[in-house]
Design an enzyme around this catalytic site. Structure first.
Site, PDB file in Angstrom:
ATOM      1  N   ARG A 125       0.861  -1.245  -0.085  1.00  0.00           N
ATOM      2  CA  ARG A 125       0.076   0.055  -0.021  1.00  0.00           C
ATOM      3  C   ARG A 125       0.745   1.277  -0.051  1.00  0.00           C
ATOM      4  NH1 ARG A 125      -2.347   3.987  -0.070  1.00  0.00           N
ATOM      5  NH2 ARG A 125      -4.666   4.421   0.914  1.00  0.00           N
ATOM      6  N   GLU A 163     -11.459   5.091  -5.506  1.00  0.00           N
ATOM      7  CA  GLU A 163     -11.476   3.745  -5.631  1.00  0.00           C
ATOM      8  C   GLU A 163     -11.979   3.336  -7.053  1.00  0.00           C
ATOM      9  OE1 GLU A 163     -10.996   1.645  -3.403  1.00  0.00           O
ATOM     10  OE2 GLU A 163     -10.987   3.019  -1.594  1.00  0.00           O
ATOM     11  N   ARG A 195      -0.030  -5.485   4.906  1.00  0.00           N
ATOM     12  CA  ARG A 195       0.390  -5.075   3.847  1.00  0.00           C
ATOM     13  C   ARG A 195       1.607  -4.401   4.215  1.00  0.00           C
ATOM     14  NH1 ARG A 195      -4.586  -2.021   1.347  1.00  0.00           N
ATOM     15  NH2 ARG A 195      -4.387  -0.955   3.325  1.00  0.00           N
TER      16      ARG A 195
END
Ligand code: ZN
Length: 237
Positions: A50, A58, A101
């Site tokens: 990320r 999005e 992540r």
């Protein structure tokens, strides 16, 4: 012999850049998930990364209502720039986020791709989880550039409104943790809260809790003591 020397001589510049080349991008991009998330080969494992300090609209959200055309633009940009490439990762603070992540700045062809997203207006400078410790100034400038040029998000009045609203929300957090940046800018040697009789070194953990509005600074230890304050027991200034 002379000729051989000449050849060796001409090779020197090449030899000098070889170490830099071997440091070149380490991690292959396996997949671009969306504008701000990629999968790379990290130490032999496929890992989700990320990108720090960005949050693109999005494009692949499970709640389809959240997916907007600008998300697709950001995702396509990331695909164009990163697909199949080798990238470098730079970490800052915790290496992993709450979903496991990796959290990183991604460098492609030695360009900070996180900053590029902001400069292209494909993401605001995302400060919800704190300011960038390494590139705060660069992110601010990149966002200003994108806004001045009405790029992408900043060329769409509705999105601009939405992100300005969000930014003012993140701003509350920013003023809390913004203290270190303020301290750096003002070149204070010691700092304190207006509301406390203790002074600290700028890197003390307690300084991060002082809101920017309450922050006062001193150029010397004497000045701090003259203000009637005593040294913090934790950072021992
Ligand atoms: Zn302290």
């Amino acid at each position: 012999m002379k000729r051989l020397l000449k050849i060796i001589h001409s090779l020197i510049p090449l030899l000098l850049i070889l170490p830099t080349l071997s440091l070149a991008a380490q991690h292959k991009v396996i997949r671009v998930v969306d504008g701000d998330t990629i999968v790379v080969d990290y130490k032999g494992k496929n890992e989700k990364v990320r990108l720090l300090c960005v949050n693109t609209p999005e494009s692949v959200h499970p709640d389809k209502k959240q997916n907007i055309p600008m998300g697709k633009v950001a995702s396509n940009h990331a695909k164009d720039r990163l697909k199949g490439k080798y990238v470098d990762l730079e970490f800052e603070g915790p290496k992993r986020g709450k979903y496991g992540r990796l959290l990183a700045y991604v460098f492609v062809d030695e360009v900070n791709f996180n900053l590029e997203l902001v400069r292209e207006g494909l993401s605001p400078y995302y400060t919800k989880y704190g300011l960038s410790q390494k590139y705060d100034k660069e992110f601010r400038e990149a966002e200003q550039y994108a806004r001045n040029h009405n790029l992408n998000i900043w060329g769409d009045p509705e999105l601009t409104q939405k992100y300005l609203r969000l930014k003012s929300k993140w701003g509350q957090y920013k003023s809390k943790v913004g203290s270190p940046a303020t301290v750096q800018k003002k070149e204070w040697k010691y700092v304190a809260s207006k509301k406390s009789n203790v002074f600290h070194r700028p890197d003390c953990k307690w300084v991060k809790k002082i809101s920017t509005n309450n922050l006062v600074g001193f150029k010397s230890r004497e000045e701090a003591i003259r203000s009637g304050r005593r040294p913090c027991k934790s950072c021992r200034p």
